[in-house]
Motif scaffolding. Structure first.
Motif, PDB file in Angstrom:
ATOM      1  N   ALA A  21      -1.204  26.325 -20.648  1.00  0.00           N
ATOM      2  CA  ALA A  21       0.253  26.418 -20.540  1.00  0.00           C
ATOM      3  C   ALA A  21       0.666  26.604 -19.091  1.00  0.00           C
ATOM      4  O   ALA A  21       1.637  26.003 -18.616  1.00  0.00           O
ATOM      5  CB  ALA A  21       0.762  27.574 -21.396  1.00  0.00           C
ATOM      6  N   LEU A  22      -0.087  27.429 -18.366  1.00  0.00           N
ATOM      7  CA  LEU A  22       0.218  27.666 -16.952  1.00  0.00           C
ATOM      8  C   LEU A  22       0.034  26.388 -16.146  1.00  0.00           C
ATOM      9  O   LEU A  22       0.877  26.030 -15.307  1.00  0.00           O
ATOM     10  CB  LEU A  22      -0.691  28.766 -16.404  1.00  0.00           C
ATOM     11  CG  LEU A  22      -0.407  29.242 -14.986  1.00  0.00           C
ATOM     12  CD1 LEU A  22       0.938  29.954 -14.902  1.00  0.00           C
ATOM     13  CD2 LEU A  22      -1.513  30.185 -14.515  1.00  0.00           C
ATOM     14  N   ASP A  23      -1.033  25.676 -16.407  1.00  0.00           N
ATOM     15  CA  ASP A  23      -1.289  24.430 -15.677  1.00  0.00           C
ATOM     16  C   ASP A  23      -0.199  23.392 -15.945  1.00  0.00           C
ATOM     17  O   ASP A  23       0.260  22.693 -15.030  1.00  0.00           O
ATOM     18  CB  ASP A  23      -2.653  23.857 -16.080  1.00  0.00           C
ATOM     19  CG  ASP A  23      -3.815  24.690 -15.567  1.00  0.00           C
ATOM     20  OD1 ASP A  23      -3.575  25.552 -14.683  1.00  0.00           O
ATOM     21  OD2 ASP A  23      -4.942  24.496 -16.046  1.00  0.00           O
ATOM     22  N   GLY A  24       0.218  23.279 -17.201  1.00  0.00           N
ATOM     23  CA  GLY A  24       1.256  22.313 -17.532  1.00  0.00           C
ATOM     24  C   GLY A  24       2.574  22.634 -16.850  1.00  0.00           C
ATOM     25  O   GLY A  24       3.256  21.739 -16.328  1.00  0.00           O
ATOM     26  N   ALA A  25       2.944  23.921 -16.837  1.00  0.00           N
ATOM     27  CA  ALA A  25       4.189  24.326 -16.195  1.00  0.00           C
ATOM     28  C   ALA A  25       4.129  24.128 -14.694  1.00  0.00           C
ATOM     29  O   ALA A  25       5.102  23.682 -14.068  1.00  0.00           O
ATOM     30  CB  ALA A  25       4.479  25.790 -16.527  1.00  0.00           C
ATOM     31  N   ALA A  26       2.987  24.453 -14.087  1.00  0.00           N
ATOM     32  CA  ALA A  26       2.833  24.258 -12.643  1.00  0.00           C
ATOM     33  C   ALA A  26       2.921  22.789 -12.281  1.00  0.00           C
ATOM     34  O   ALA A  26       3.484  22.425 -11.236  1.00  0.00           O
ATOM     35  CB  ALA A  26       1.501  24.849 -12.183  1.00  0.00           C
ATOM     36  N   THR A  49      -1.487  25.760   0.106  1.00  0.00           N
ATOM     37  CA  THR A  49      -0.923  24.589   0.783  1.00  0.00           C
ATOM     38  C   THR A  49      -0.387  23.533  -0.174  1.00  0.00           C
ATOM     39  O   THR A  49       0.647  22.935   0.079  1.00  0.00           O
ATOM     40  CB  THR A  49      -1.989  23.966   1.699  1.00  0.00           C
ATOM     41  OG1 THR A  49      -3.177  23.725   0.932  1.00  0.00           O
ATOM     42  CG2 THR A  49      -2.323  24.904   2.842  1.00  0.00           C
ATOM     43  N   ASP A  50      -1.054  23.267  -1.285  1.00  0.00           N
ATOM     44  CA  ASP A  50      -0.571  22.191  -2.156  1.00  0.00           C
ATOM     45  C   ASP A  50       0.458  22.735  -3.149  1.00  0.00           C
ATOM     46  O   ASP A  50       0.463  23.915  -3.494  1.00  0.00           O
ATOM     47  CB  ASP A  50      -1.736  21.548  -2.899  1.00  0.00           C
ATOM     48  CG  ASP A  50      -2.426  22.513  -3.837  1.00  0.00           C
ATOM     49  OD1 ASP A  50      -2.157  22.454  -5.049  1.00  0.00           O
ATOM     50  OD2 ASP A  50      -3.221  23.355  -3.349  1.00  0.00           O
ATOM     51  N   ARG A  51       1.328  21.886  -3.590  1.00  0.00           N
ATOM     52  CA  ARG A  51       2.444  22.291  -4.440  1.00  0.00           C
ATOM     53  C   ARG A  51       1.977  22.848  -5.781  1.00  0.00           C
ATOM     54  O   ARG A  51       2.548  23.811  -6.292  1.00  0.00           O
ATOM     55  CB  ARG A  51       3.392  21.108  -4.662  1.00  0.00           C
ATOM     56  CG  ARG A  51       4.179  20.707  -3.414  1.00  0.00           C
ATOM     57  CD  ARG A  51       5.238  19.646  -3.764  1.00  0.00           C
ATOM     58  NE  ARG A  51       6.112  20.099  -4.837  1.00  0.00           N
ATOM     59  CZ  ARG A  51       7.126  20.948  -4.687  1.00  0.00           C
ATOM     60  NH1 ARG A  51       7.384  21.460  -3.487  1.00  0.00           N
ATOM     61  NH2 ARG A  51       7.867  21.301  -5.714  1.00  0.00           N
ATOM     62  N   PHE A  52       0.938  22.272  -6.342  1.00  0.00           N
ATOM     63  CA  PHE A  52       0.458  22.768  -7.639  1.00  0.00           C
ATOM     64  C   PHE A  52      -0.055  24.206  -7.521  1.00  0.00           C
ATOM     65  O   PHE A  52       0.263  25.054  -8.359  1.00  0.00           O
ATOM     66  CB  PHE A  52      -0.651  21.850  -8.160  1.00  0.00           C
ATOM     67  CG  PHE A  52      -1.255  22.327  -9.447  1.00  0.00           C
ATOM     68  CD1 PHE A  52      -0.629  22.078 -10.660  1.00  0.00           C
ATOM     69  CD2 PHE A  52      -2.460  23.032  -9.457  1.00  0.00           C
ATOM     70  CE1 PHE A  52      -1.186  22.532 -11.860  1.00  0.00           C
ATOM     71  CE2 PHE A  52      -3.011  23.490 -10.638  1.00  0.00           C
ATOM     72  CZ  PHE A  52      -2.379  23.238 -11.849  1.00  0.00           C
ATOM     73  N   SER A  53      -0.839  24.490  -6.487  1.00  0.00           N
ATOM     74  CA  SER A  53      -1.372  25.842  -6.306  1.00  0.00           C
ATOM     75  C   SER A  53      -0.250  26.849  -6.060  1.00  0.00           C
ATOM     76  O   SER A  53      -0.269  27.971  -6.576  1.00  0.00           O
ATOM     77  CB  SER A  53      -2.365  25.877  -5.149  1.00  0.00           C
ATOM     78  OG  SER A  53      -3.492  25.084  -5.431  1.00  0.00           O
ATOM     79  N   HIS A  54       0.745  26.426  -5.259  1.00  0.00           N
ATOM     80  CA  HIS A  54       1.869  27.320  -4.995  1.00  0.00           C
ATOM     81  C   HIS A  54       2.646  27.600  -6.279  1.00  0.00           C
ATOM     82  O   HIS A  54       2.989  28.761  -6.570  1.00  0.00           O
ATOM     83  CB  HIS A  54       2.797  26.697  -3.951  1.00  0.00           C
ATOM     84  CG  HIS A  54       4.039  27.503  -3.706  1.00  0.00           C
ATOM     85  ND1 HIS A  54       4.025  28.691  -3.017  1.00  0.00           N
ATOM     86  CD2 HIS A  54       5.332  27.294  -4.094  1.00  0.00           C
ATOM     87  CE1 HIS A  54       5.256  29.184  -2.968  1.00  0.00           C
ATOM     88  NE2 HIS A  54       6.059  28.361  -3.619  1.00  0.00           N
ATOM     89  N   ALA A  55       2.923  26.568  -7.055  1.00  0.00           N
ATOM     90  CA  ALA A  55       3.658  26.758  -8.311  1.00  0.00           C
ATOM     91  C   ALA A  55       2.878  27.644  -9.270  1.00  0.00           C
ATOM     92  O   ALA A  55       3.464  28.478  -9.971  1.00  0.00           O
ATOM     93  CB  ALA A  55       3.950  25.400  -8.951  1.00  0.00           C
ATOM     94  N   THR A  56       1.562  27.480  -9.290  1.00  0.00           N
ATOM     95  CA  THR A  56       0.731  28.322 -10.150  1.00  0.00           C
ATOM     96  C   THR A  56       0.870  29.793  -9.761  1.00  0.00           C
ATOM     97  O   THR A  56       1.037  30.676 -10.614  1.00  0.00           O
ATOM     98  CB  THR A  56      -0.740  27.901 -10.061  1.00  0.00           C
ATOM     99  OG1 THR A  56      -0.871  26.542 -10.496  1.00  0.00           O
ATOM    100  CG2 THR A  56      -1.623  28.785 -10.922  1.00  0.00           C
ATOM    101  N   ALA A  57       0.807  30.080  -8.454  1.00  0.00           N
ATOM    102  CA  ALA A  57       0.925  31.464  -7.987  1.00  0.00           C
ATOM    103  C   ALA A  57       2.292  32.046  -8.327  1.00  0.00           C
ATOM    104  O   ALA A  57       2.404  33.205  -8.752  1.00  0.00           O
ATOM    105  CB  ALA A  57       0.677  31.526  -6.477  1.00  0.00           C
ATOM    106  N   LEU A 108      13.870  27.708  -8.471  1.00  0.00           N
ATOM    107  CA  LEU A 108      12.739  28.580  -8.799  1.00  0.00           C
ATOM    108  C   LEU A 108      12.829  29.887  -8.015  1.00  0.00           C
ATOM    109  O   LEU A 108      12.598  30.968  -8.565  1.00  0.00           O
ATOM    110  CB  LEU A 108      11.430  27.860  -8.490  1.00  0.00           C
ATOM    111  CG  LEU A 108      10.130  28.559  -8.892  1.00  0.00           C
ATOM    112  CD1 LEU A 108      10.052  28.705 -10.408  1.00  0.00           C
ATOM    113  CD2 LEU A 108       8.928  27.785  -8.376  1.00  0.00           C
ATOM    114  N   ALA A 109      13.175  29.787  -6.740  1.00  0.00           N
ATOM    115  CA  ALA A 109      13.308  30.994  -5.918  1.00  0.00           C
ATOM    116  C   ALA A 109      14.481  31.847  -6.394  1.00  0.00           C
ATOM    117  O   ALA A 109      14.388  33.086  -6.445  1.00  0.00           O
ATOM    118  CB  ALA A 109      13.486  30.615  -4.454  1.00  0.00           C
TER     119      ALA A 109
END
Length: 380
Positions: free
Chosen positions: A22-27, A113-121, A40-41
């Motif tokens: 679920a987290l991966d899909g949302a990110a 650095t990448d958008r997916f990792s940032h969204a996950t965090a 988001l902010a």
């Protein structure tokens, strides 16, 4: 799809479902829509504002994020708190000091650095924020009419800070103990002066409260030490073990004393423990968790006896017909505030203090005074 709808879908997918998928899909949704970043902010600032309404404060959020997540998330929550602050109401000097103490971006992990990792965090952080329970409000007490924000630090507090700095710097336990006892004596006199000033003010002070972090390891022994320091300075402490802090209730001058002395005694205890362990290793004994736990438990127990004795001596020397009713009234007010904030508490006894060598060394590090029976910890 609108940016607001992107964020809504991501939240519906991830915030209330703990599964990694679920987290991966949302990110992935958020990473694919750069236009959603501002929304988001903004939602994050709303989560922070909700936490304030539920009794949390800036230092509390940073503490729980550091305990549960990692440095990347600490940086993110500090950014959200800073961004939300201009839209918040004025909350007094303690709150402002917590904002000033927020971790700097330079002191935490660099952004992913990448958008997916940032969204996950970001989603990991928001998952934590939406699940935070309510805490007891610290804003129930009436602030003193005297403007503490505009008052410079008193000469007494400056002297106390100087004594504790010397105690932390010395390599001689006996000197550190003497300096700490002198600081406690000055704290007691300062408390008496503040009590008399408040009693004769048009609108006397009422008790306030603050939270002080009680960090692992050996947090139970540290909570005992904070309880002892609070007790010696006319305050009451209630330990919240799951969230890593104690709430200390008392009058402002006494809360300042507790924060100063507890922090200093922790520094001194850890220095003395390191020295004691070196002696143990020189004698062929390995360092053990039990030794450290017992050392800190004994240190807290004996320090409490010493601090109470110093406070009672200073108060007794200053006691007169005008002071005694004031002190009694303030003690009743502190107890009443604590019981209104925490109508239900439990007590606990210290666990794991079974190492005789650690207890002996911890007692020696605190001082050679007679050990008294310590009251149980209050726990919310």
């Amino acid at each position: 799809m609108s940016t607001s709808r992107t964020v809504d879908r991501a939240f519906e997918t991830a915030l209330y479902d703990t599964a990694d998928a679920a987290l991966d899909g949302a990110a992935s949704l958020l990473a694919a829509d750069p236009a959603a970043d501002a929304e988001l902010a903004r939602r994050g600032e709303e989560f922070v504002a909700t936490a304030w309404r539920r009794g949390w404060q800036p230092a509390d959020l940073v503490r729980i994020v550091r305990r549960e997540l990692d440095d990347t998330h600490v940086r993110l929550v500090a950014e959200l708190i800073r961004a939300q602050a201009p839209h918040d109401r004025a909350r007094g000097p303690r709150w402002a000091a917590q904002l000033d103490d927020l971790p700097d971006a330079d002191g935490t992990a660099p952004p992913r650095t990448d958008r997916f990792s940032h969204a996950t965090a970001v989603l990991e952080l928001y998952r934590l924020l939406v699940r935070l329970p309510g805490l007891e409000s610290l804003e129930g007490g009436q602030a003193p009419r005297r403007d503490r924000e505009s008052r410079p630090e008193s000469r007494a507090l400056a002297r106390i800070r100087a004594l504790l700095a010397k105690a932390e710097a010395t390599g001689y336990p006996e000197e550190a103990e003497a300096l700490s006892a002198k600081a406690q004596e000055l704290m007691a006199r300062h408390s008496v002066d503040e009590a008399l000033l408040a009693a004769h003010a048009p609108s006397p002070d009422t008790p306030g409260a603050c939270r002080i972090g009680v960090e692992p390891p050996y947090e139970q022994a540290k909570a005992v030490l904070l309880d002892a320091v609070s007790d010696a300075n006319h305050c009451r402490a209630v330990w919240n073990e799951p969230f890593g802090f104690s709430t200390v209730v008392g009058f402002e001058a006494d809360l300042e004393a507790v924060e100063l002395l507890y922090t200093s005694l922790l520094v001194q205890a850890e220095a003395a423990m390191t020295k004691a362990e070196a002696g143990q290793r020189a004698g062929g004994r390995k360092r053990t968790k039990s030794f450290r736990q017992s050392f800190l438990a004994a240190y807290a127990h004996r320090a409490g006896t010493r601090l109470r004795a110093a406070a009672e001596a200073a108060t007794g020397a200053a006691a007169d017909a005008d002071l005694l009713p004031v002190l009694a009234s303030r003690e009743v007010a502190v107890t009443d505030r604590m019981e209104r904030m925490f109508p239900e508490t439990t007590t606990t006894r210290l666990r794991g203090a079974a190492d005789a060598a650690g207890w002996t060394e911890g007692t020696r590090a605190a001082d050679a005074a007679r050990v008294g029976r310590h009251r149980p910890l209050n726990r919310g």
